[in-house]
Design a protein around this motif. Structure first.
Motif, PDB file in Angstrom:
ATOM      1  N   LYS A 153      -2.639  -0.514  13.762  1.00  9.66           N
ATOM      2  CA  LYS A 153      -1.725  -0.172  14.849  1.00  9.66           C
ATOM      3  C   LYS A 153      -1.219  -1.402  15.587  1.00  9.66           C
ATOM      4  CE  LYS A 153      -3.806   4.367  15.618  1.00  9.66           C
ATOM      5  NZ  LYS A 153      -4.449   5.278  16.604  1.00  9.66           N
ATOM      6  N   ARG A 154      -1.906  -2.523  15.431  1.00  6.47           N
ATOM      7  CA  ARG A 154      -1.454  -3.770  16.038  1.00  6.47           C
ATOM      8  C   ARG A 154      -2.070  -4.936  15.276  1.00  6.47           C
ATOM      9  NH1 ARG A 154      -4.920  -6.243  20.036  1.00  6.47           N
ATOM     10  NH2 ARG A 154      -6.962  -5.231  20.073  1.00  6.47           N
ATOM     11  N   ILE A 155      -1.463  -6.095  15.436  1.00  3.89           N
ATOM     12  CA  ILE A 155      -1.968  -7.295  14.777  1.00  3.89           C
ATOM     13  C   ILE A 155      -3.049  -7.891  15.667  1.00  3.89           C
ATOM     14  CG2 ILE A 155      -1.362  -9.572  13.898  1.00  3.89           C
ATOM     15  CD1 ILE A 155       1.515  -8.502  13.560  1.00  3.89           C
ATOM     16  N   LEU A 156      -4.238  -8.016  15.143  1.00  3.58           N
ATOM     17  CA  LEU A 156      -5.369  -8.469  15.944  1.00  3.58           C
ATOM     18  C   LEU A 156      -5.211  -9.935  16.353  1.00  3.58           C
ATOM     19  CD1 LEU A 156      -8.311  -6.842  13.936  1.00  3.58           C
ATOM     20  CD2 LEU A 156      -7.190  -5.989  16.008  1.00  3.58           C
ATOM     21  N   PRO A 157      -5.602 -10.280  17.584  1.00  8.26           N
ATOM     22  CA  PRO A 157      -5.432 -11.655  18.081  1.00  8.26           C
ATOM     23  C   PRO A 157      -6.103 -12.708  17.205  1.00  8.26           C
ATOM     24  CG  PRO A 157      -5.946 -10.168  19.889  1.00  8.26           C
ATOM     25  CD  PRO A 157      -6.115  -9.383  18.627  1.00  8.26           C
ATOM     26  N   GLU A 158      -7.237 -12.369  16.594  1.00  7.81           N
ATOM     27  CA  GLU A 158      -7.945 -13.372  15.795  1.00  7.81           C
ATOM     28  C   GLU A 158      -7.143 -13.811  14.562  1.00  7.81           C
ATOM     29  OE1 GLU A 158     -10.292  -9.408  15.224  1.00  7.81           O
ATOM     30  OE2 GLU A 158      -9.286 -10.514  16.837  1.00  7.81           O
ATOM     31  N   VAL A 159      -6.115 -13.051  14.206  1.00  7.80           N
ATOM     32  CA  VAL A 159      -5.288 -13.417  13.061  1.00  7.80           C
ATOM     33  C   VAL A 159      -4.418 -14.634  13.384  1.00  7.80           C
ATOM     34  CG1 VAL A 159      -3.417 -12.641  11.533  1.00  7.80           C
ATOM     35  CG2 VAL A 159      -5.247 -11.048  12.179  1.00  7.80           C
ATOM     36  N   TYR A 160      -3.937 -14.732  14.615  1.00  6.46           N
ATOM     37  CA  TYR A 160      -2.979 -15.784  14.962  1.00  6.46           C
ATOM     38  C   TYR A 160      -3.437 -16.693  16.103  1.00  6.46           C
ATOM     39  CZ  TYR A 160      -2.048 -12.229  18.516  1.00  6.46           C
ATOM     40  OH  TYR A 160      -2.185 -11.296  19.512  1.00  6.46           O
ATOM     41  N   GLU A 161      -4.596 -16.445  16.702  1.00  7.42           N
ATOM     42  CA  GLU A 161      -4.977 -17.175  17.905  1.00  7.42           C
ATOM     43  C   GLU A 161      -5.152 -18.678  17.671  1.00  7.42           C
ATOM     44  OE1 GLU A 161      -8.564 -15.455  19.294  1.00  7.42           O
ATOM     45  OE2 GLU A 161      -9.730 -15.924  17.490  1.00  7.42           O
ATOM     46  N   HIS A 162      -5.401 -19.088  16.418  1.00  7.63           N
ATOM     47  CA  HIS A 162      -5.525 -20.509  16.108  1.00  7.63           C
ATOM     48  C   HIS A 162      -4.228 -21.262  16.422  1.00  7.63           C
ATOM     49  CE1 HIS A 162      -6.848 -24.133  13.995  1.00  7.63           C
ATOM     50  NE2 HIS A 162      -5.707 -24.119  13.311  1.00  7.63           N
ATOM     51  N   PHE A 175       2.086 -19.698   7.841  1.00  2.43           N
ATOM     52  CA  PHE A 175       2.110 -18.688   6.785  1.00  2.43           C
ATOM     53  C   PHE A 175       0.886 -18.819   5.877  1.00  2.43           C
ATOM     54  CE2 PHE A 175       3.271 -17.024   2.653  1.00  2.43           C
ATOM     55  CZ  PHE A 175       4.007 -15.883   2.938  1.00  2.43           C
ATOM     56  N   ASN A 176       0.594 -20.030   5.448  1.00  7.18           N
ATOM     57  CA  ASN A 176      -0.523 -20.255   4.528  1.00  7.18           C
ATOM     58  C   ASN A 176      -1.870 -19.993   5.196  1.00  7.18           C
ATOM     59  OD1 ASN A 176       1.231 -21.000   2.456  1.00  7.18           O
ATOM     60  ND2 ASN A 176       1.191 -23.167   3.031  1.00  7.18           N
ATOM     61  N   TYR A 177      -1.988 -20.375   6.466  1.00  8.78           N
ATOM     62  CA  TYR A 177      -3.249 -20.174   7.189  1.00  8.78           C
ATOM     63  C   TYR A 177      -3.567 -18.683   7.302  1.00  8.78           C
ATOM     64  CZ  TYR A 177      -6.649 -20.138  11.009  1.00  8.78           C
ATOM     65  OH  TYR A 177      -7.764 -19.923  11.782  1.00  8.78           O
ATOM     66  N   VAL A 178      -2.600 -17.894   7.736  1.00  8.90           N
ATOM     67  CA  VAL A 178      -2.827 -16.462   7.921  1.00  8.90           C
ATOM     68  C   VAL A 178      -3.063 -15.778   6.578  1.00  8.90           C
ATOM     69  CG1 VAL A 178      -1.816 -14.291   8.710  1.00  8.90           C
ATOM     70  CG2 VAL A 178      -1.526 -16.372  10.073  1.00  8.90           C
ATOM     71  N   SER A 179      -2.293 -16.145   5.561  1.00  7.40           N
ATOM     72  CA  SER A 179      -2.427 -15.475   4.266  1.00  7.40           C
ATOM     73  C   SER A 179      -3.784 -15.736   3.622  1.00  7.40           C
ATOM     74  CB  SER A 179      -1.300 -15.916   3.325  1.00  7.40           C
ATOM     75  OG  SER A 179      -1.364 -17.308   3.081  1.00  7.40           O
ATOM     76  N   LYS A 180      -4.387 -16.888   3.923  1.00 10.20           N
ATOM     77  CA  LYS A 180      -5.710 -17.195   3.370  1.00 10.20           C
ATOM     78  C   LYS A 180      -6.825 -16.616   4.236  1.00 10.20           C
ATOM     79  CE  LYS A 180      -4.293 -21.463   1.043  1.00 10.20           C
ATOM     80  NZ  LYS A 180      -4.426 -22.945   1.002  1.00 10.20           N
TER      81      LYS A 180
END
Length: 311
Positions: free
Chosen positions: A265-274, A126-131
């Motif tokens: 329209k979609r959540i980009l992979p770079e947001v969560y790929e880590h 949560f913290n990683y994505v929000s920052k």
């Protein structure tokens, strides 16, 4: 164990988002839980049905007119036939156009994932994505609300709520049969997406404890089905998963400059790929809870709980 659990789905059509994690708790129901097809496909089907109805009515009109013209010697009889045909076609079209209002689920059975270790891992995500991607903050699920939904149901009045609560509280024998003398644990690792990248989730590893948990879910659903609370096929719909991010139907984000707006329209992979291979840890199941989607959340941030049975 007699039950076997399929491996986590690898494509967008195998998992239904049956979580209750929405800010608007009912928004996810129509698009993800029961349809079995994405909203775009459902829309195309509706368009095709409207075209077929329109062609049927047009054909009935033409037939009525042609019969009246070609059979002038028996004008009264044919005219009556044509009018009746047109009336019947119109009535059929009107009936087929009536939308049956389905009852929306407003309660759900779930297992809450609130142990300290796993909460720390969900908070890390949560913290990683929000920052890193603050424009996606509204899509993140608060770690305090993380859970696995067993199934959803509609309870329309106080009597049905009380009966559903009693149905759960009298299910301790099911708990003992499914998980005798131990608390099953679910281990979560990795991240995947479905519904065209609109939902980011993690799934429990396929092991004996997941088999026991799934067996318990089936047994509880069967009891609630006998009592008339649900009527869906749980064995086709239940895909245990934890939603981490969810894109609402229409989401507009502002970029850092505060001027440029973009419809997502979609959540980009770079947001969560880590976190693709991230180990979220293990959670020992404590209880199954009956909770409300609509009542105010509790002081701990989780959904209002009506009752529970412990492992």
């Amino acid at each position: 164990m007699e039950e076997s659990i399929p491996k986590p789905a690898e494509n967008n059509n195998q998992i239904n988002s049956n979580s209750a994690e929405e800010e608007n708790p009912l928004a996810f129901i129509s698009s993800d839980y029961f349809l079995g097809s994405e909203p775009e496909l459902a829309s195309e089907n509706r368009k095709r049905k409207r075209k077929r109805r329109s062609r049927s009515l047009e054909k009935a009109n033409k037939l009525a007119k042609n019969e009246t013209i070609d059979n002038s010697s028996d004008e009264n009889m044919v005219g009556k036939f044509g009018n009746n045909l047109l009336a019947n076609a119109t009535l059929t079209l009107a009936k087929s156009s009536v939308k049956v209002k389905k009852t929306r689920p407003n309660y759900f059975l779930s297992v809450r994932l609130n142990s300290k270790g796993i909460q720390e891992k969900f908070n890390e995500f949560f913290n990683y994505v929000s920052k890193k991607s603050p424009e996606y903050n509204k899509m993140l699920i608060n770690p305090q609300q993380i859970h696995i939904t067993l199934f959803v149901l509609h309870l329309g009045n106080e009597d049905s709520i009380g009966n559903a609560k009693n149905c759960l509280l009298t299910s301790k024998d099911i708990m003992k049969d499914s998980c005798p003398n131990y608390k099953p644990s679910l281990h979560f690792q990795g991240i995947d997406v479905f519904n065209g990248g609109r939902v980011v989730y993690t799934t429990p590893k396929n092991n004996d404890d997941l088999v026991a948990f799934t067996k318990l879910t089936y047994a509880l659903h069967e009891k609630f089905q006998r009592e008339g609370f649900v009527n869906n096929d749980i064995k086709k719909e239940f895909k245990p998963h934890v939603t981490l991010m969810k894109l609402r139907r229409k989401t507009i984000i502002k970029h850092n400059d505060g001027k440029k707006k973009e419809v997502i329209k979609r959540i980009l992979p770079e947001v969560y790929e880590h976190f693709k291979g991230f180990d979220f840890g293990t959670h020992y199941l404590e209880s199954v809870e009956l909770s409300s989607m609509l009542l105010p959340k509790g002081d701990d941030g989780y959904y209002a709980r009506l009752g529970n049975i412990e492992f």
